[in-house]
Each structure stands twice: as structure tokens, then as C-alpha cells.
Design a protein around this motif. Structure first.
Motif, PDB file in Angstrom:
ATOM      1  N   LEU A   1       0.816  -1.209   0.000  1.00 53.27           N
ATOM      2  CA  LEU A   1       0.000   0.000   0.000  1.00 53.27           C
ATOM      3  C   LEU A   1       0.852   1.263   0.000  1.00 53.27           C
ATOM      4  N   ILE A   2       1.999   1.224   0.657  1.00 53.40           N
ATOM      5  CA  ILE A   2       2.922   2.363   0.608  1.00 53.40           C
ATOM      6  C   ILE A   2       3.344   2.619  -0.835  1.00 53.40           C
ATOM      7  N   LEU A   3       3.760   1.558  -1.532  1.00 50.54           N
ATOM      8  CA  LEU A   3       4.250   1.706  -2.896  1.00 50.54           C
ATOM      9  C   LEU A   3       3.155   2.124  -3.859  1.00 50.54           C
ATOM     10  N   ARG A   4       1.917   1.780  -3.565  1.00 48.92           N
ATOM     11  CA  ARG A   4       0.805   2.169  -4.435  1.00 48.92           C
ATOM     12  C   ARG A   4       0.343   3.604  -4.192  1.00 48.92           C
ATOM     13  N   GLY A   5       0.841   4.216  -3.112  1.00 52.59           N
ATOM     14  CA  GLY A   5       0.535   5.624  -2.907  1.00 52.59           C
ATOM     15  C   GLY A   5      -0.482   5.914  -1.827  1.00 52.59           C
ATOM     16  N   HIS A   6      -0.619   5.038  -0.856  1.00 50.62           N
ATOM     17  CA  HIS A   6      -1.540   5.280   0.254  1.00 50.62           C
ATOM     18  C   HIS A   6      -0.802   5.951   1.411  1.00 50.62           C
ATOM     19  N   SER A   7      -1.442   6.924   2.011  1.00 43.01           N
ATOM     20  CA  SER A   7      -0.899   7.556   3.208  1.00 43.01           C
ATOM     21  C   SER A   7      -1.069   6.614   4.394  1.00 43.01           C
ATOM     22  N   ASN A   8      -0.466   6.978   5.529  1.00 42.50           N
ATOM     23  CA  ASN A   8      -0.632   6.167   6.738  1.00 42.50           C
ATOM     24  C   ASN A   8      -2.095   6.040   7.121  1.00 42.50           C
ATOM     25  N   ILE A   9      -2.838   7.131   6.984  1.00 42.54           N
ATOM     26  CA  ILE A   9      -4.266   7.106   7.331  1.00 42.54           C
ATOM     27  C   ILE A   9      -5.022   6.163   6.405  1.00 42.54           C
ATOM     28  N   SER A  10      -4.715   6.233   5.109  1.00 41.69           N
ATOM     29  CA  SER A  10      -5.385   5.374   4.134  1.00 41.69           C
ATOM     30  C   SER A  10      -5.025   3.909   4.355  1.00 41.69           C
ATOM     31  N   ILE A  11      -3.764   3.639   4.678  1.00 43.01           N
ATOM     32  CA  ILE A  11      -3.345   2.262   4.950  1.00 43.01           C
ATOM     33  C   ILE A  11      -4.091   1.718   6.163  1.00 43.01           C
ATOM     34  N   ALA A  12      -4.197   2.542   7.196  1.00 39.70           N
ATOM     35  CA  ALA A  12      -4.910   2.128   8.402  1.00 39.70           C
ATOM     36  C   ALA A  12      -6.355   1.779   8.082  1.00 39.70           C
ATOM     37  N   SER A  13      -6.980   2.595   7.239  1.00 36.75           N
ATOM     38  CA  SER A  13      -8.373   2.350   6.866  1.00 36.75           C
ATOM     39  C   SER A  13      -8.507   1.074   6.044  1.00 36.75           C
ATOM     40  N   ASN A  14      -7.587   0.852   5.101  1.00 37.19           N
ATOM     41  CA  ASN A  14      -7.652  -0.328   4.239  1.00 37.19           C
ATOM     42  C   ASN A  14      -7.418  -1.617   5.006  1.00 37.19           C
ATOM     43  N   LEU A  15      -6.528  -1.577   5.991  1.00 34.05           N
ATOM     44  CA  LEU A  15      -6.158  -2.793   6.729  1.00 34.05           C
ATOM     45  C   LEU A  15      -6.893  -2.907   8.061  1.00 34.05           C
ATOM     46  N   ASP A  16      -7.730  -1.907   8.361  1.00 35.65           N
ATOM     47  CA  ASP A  16      -8.499  -1.902   9.608  1.00 35.65           C
ATOM     48  C   ASP A  16      -7.579  -1.990  10.828  1.00 35.65           C
ATOM     49  N   ILE A  17      -6.548  -1.149  10.824  1.00 34.65           N
ATOM     50  CA  ILE A  17      -5.641  -1.044  11.953  1.00 34.65           C
ATOM     51  C   ILE A  17      -5.497   0.442  12.284  1.00 34.65           C
ATOM     52  N   THR A  18      -4.814   0.758  13.363  1.00 33.33           N
ATOM     53  CA  THR A  18      -4.652   2.154  13.744  1.00 33.33           C
ATOM     54  C   THR A  18      -3.506   2.794  12.971  1.00 33.33           C
ATOM     55  N   GLU A  19      -3.541   4.107  12.900  1.00 37.73           N
ATOM     56  CA  GLU A  19      -2.455   4.825  12.230  1.00 37.73           C
ATOM     57  C   GLU A  19      -1.142   4.600  12.967  1.00 37.73           C
ATOM     58  N   GLY A  20      -1.208   4.499  14.291  1.00 34.70           N
ATOM     59  CA  GLY A  20      -0.004   4.234  15.067  1.00 34.70           C
ATOM     60  C   GLY A  20       0.619   2.898  14.716  1.00 34.70           C
ATOM     61  N   THR A  21      -0.243   1.887  14.466  1.00 31.33           N
ATOM     62  CA  THR A  21       0.253   0.568  14.071  1.00 31.33           C
ATOM     63  C   THR A  21       0.926   0.642  12.705  1.00 31.33           C
ATOM     64  N   VAL A  22       0.352   1.435  11.805  1.00 25.35           N
ATOM     65  CA  VAL A  22       0.963   1.610  10.484  1.00 25.35           C
ATOM     66  C   VAL A  22       2.346   2.227  10.621  1.00 25.35           C
ATOM     67  N   LYS A  23       2.462   3.251  11.438  1.00 24.48           N
ATOM     68  CA  LYS A  23       3.757   3.908  11.636  1.00 24.48           C
ATOM     69  C   LYS A  23       4.781   2.934  12.210  1.00 24.48           C
ATOM     70  N   GLN A  24       4.335   2.065  13.122  1.00 20.95           N
ATOM     71  CA  GLN A  24       5.249   1.078  13.695  1.00 20.95           C
ATOM     72  C   GLN A  24       5.675   0.063  12.636  1.00 20.95           C
TER      73      GLN A  24
END
Length: 258
Positions: A208-231
Motif C-alpha cells: 500500500l505504501i508503494l501504491r501511494g496510500h498515506s498512513n491514514i489510508s493504509i490504516a483504513s484499508n487494513l483496519d488497523i490504527t495509524e499508530g500501528t501503520v507507523k510502527q
């Protein structure tokens, strides 16, 4: 216009088809480069028309076809449930797409080069074809130009019935009976192989990073928190021994290049 339409259908199945298609489309709006790909979830992409400038490095097209197309929003839309129509790239792309290396890479994006410049906008027709393929006819304007305004977009939309009918006929005549036998790349398998040292969760985030999703968008797509994405992002970089998204992209491109 009637002559341009007649010329287009006269070139159906012939080598002059792409040029005739561009001549008709320029009645709606001018553009610098164009291309038509046939995309399928089951088969590898088919180049229906290569209208790139002669100054564009052919190696970029080869890299795109080897797998970089998996990062293209038009590819993702074409194998999804997008309806036939004219679409702007910015309406299909993830929220951070224009911050990605892919969007500006001369190595893998066929329409990006020092000679041709970077894109100011990409707009494209999406047309379902036979054989479970979908055509994407992209029109591109380079740096120094202007975005397609609404009047131009409306004129391009008015051409959709003719362009769609023509693309389907040309496909059936020249491509449909001779489709590439190569199976499509499985994106999950590609990212798993390219980043095999990562965990499945980290691979999902990487894609998702390589496809152009922000941390917020990744969190929404994977149903996890933004903090988890950052980790996850921190752990991905640490495990790969890199420190930036550009290095992550380069790892992917190096893998595609073998």
C-alpha cells in the motif's frame, strides 16, 4: 469529425490504428502522449497502442510491463469494478499517489523522462473488452502544459461511444484472437517474493505504501490504527536496512529487474 471517424474504422486491425485513434481524440482535446493497454486480472498487459514520444526510454516501458504496472491506479481500476467512462488519474489514485516514486520515476513510468518532462495530468478512457480484458486509453500532458479543463473533458466524454466501439472492434480483430498467453502477475506473490524477509503484515503495508496510500489510508484499508501503520513502517525500514520510501521503491524495481 466524420472523416476522422471513417479513417479510424478504416485502420481497424492495421498498424495505423493508434495514430488514427489519436487524431480523432485530438478533436476533443490536445495532448502530448498517449497509450492504450489491455489489462486483465488473469493475463499480462497487452500494448494496444504505444503513442509515447520517441524521446521516452523504451526500457521504462519494459520495466512497466515486467511488473511496475501493479502500482498503476489505472491498472487497479481496470481489473476492479470501474464502469466504462472517462476518468482523471487523480480521481482513481490513492491519496498519497503523487508523493510516490512510481508517479515520477523515469525507470518504470513510460511517460516520464528528462526529454519528455513530467506529467501535469493524465486522463483516460476505460473500456471493457472481450476475453475479460479492459482497455485503458490514457492521454497525457507534460510539464509546462495545463490540466484538461472541464470543457475539454466534456468534449472527450462525447467521443466515448465512438472510441469505445472502435477499441472493442480493433481488439477483436487484431488482439482478441491472439492474446498473450502469459498469466498475469499475482500481486500478492510478487510483493511476497520481493520482500520475503518481511512478515505478511509488513508486506501488506509495503504494497500500500508503494501504491501511494498515506498512513491514514493504509490504516483504513487494513483496519488497523495509524499508530500501528507507523510502527510497521519503522520495522519495515529497519528490517530492510533502508531509511526512506524511495529506497523501498528501488528495492521493488531492482527485484523486477532480476
Amino acid at each position: 469529425m466524420s472523416q476522422a471517424i471513417a479513417d479510424l474504422f478504416a485502420e481497424t486491425g492495421a498498424t495505423g490504428y493508434g495514430a488514427a485513434l489519436d487524431r480523432l481524440t485530438r478533436i476533443g482535446a490536445d495532448f502530448d502522449m498517449s497509450c492504450v493497454f489491455g489489462f486483465s486480472a488473469q493475463k499480462s498487459p497487452v500494448v494496444i497502442h504505444d503513442g509515447y514520444s520517441e524521446t521516452v526510454d523504451r526500457r521504462a516501458l519494459q520495466s512497466y510491463l515486467r511488473g511496475a504496472y501493479l502500482l498503476d491506479p489505472f491498472y487497479a481500476a481496470s481489473i476492479g469494478d470501474i464502469p466504462e467512462g472517462l476518468w482523471r488519474m487523480r480521481d482513481l489514485a490513492p491519496d498519497a499517489y503523487y508523493d510516490t516514486e512510481f508517479a515520477w520515476s523515469q525507470e518504470v513510468h513510460p511517460c516520464i523522462s528528462d526529454q519528455a518532462g513530467t506529467l501535469v495530468e493524465e486522463i483516460g478512457y476505460v473500456v471493457p473488452l472481450t476475453g475479460r480484458f479492459t482497455a485503458t486509453y490514457s492521454l497525457m500532458r507534460n510539464r509546462g502544459g495545463a490540466c484538461f479543463n472541464e470543457a475539454e473533458a466534456e468534449r472527450l466524454r462525447q467521443l466515448l461511444p465512438v472510441i469505445a466501439a472502435s477499441l472493442r472492434l480493433h481488439w477483436d480483430v487484431s488482439c482478441g484472437s491472439d492474446q498473450t498467453s502469459n498469466p498475469a502477475l499475482d500481486s500478492e506473490e510478487v510483493f511476497s517474493a520481493a520482500f520475503h524477509v518481511l512478515t505478511p503484515a509488513q508486506q501488506a503495508v509495503t504494497k500500500l505504501i508503494l501504491r501511494g496510500h498515506s498512513n491514514i489510508s493504509i490504516a483504513s484499508n487494513l483496519d488497523i490504527t495509524e499508530g500501528t501503520v507507523k510502527q510497521h513502517r519503522y520495522n519495515i525500514y529497519k528490517r530492510l536496512g533502508i531509511s526512506s520510501q524511495s529506497e523501498l521503491f528501488q528495492r521493488f524495481i531492482d527485484y523486477l529487474g532480476g
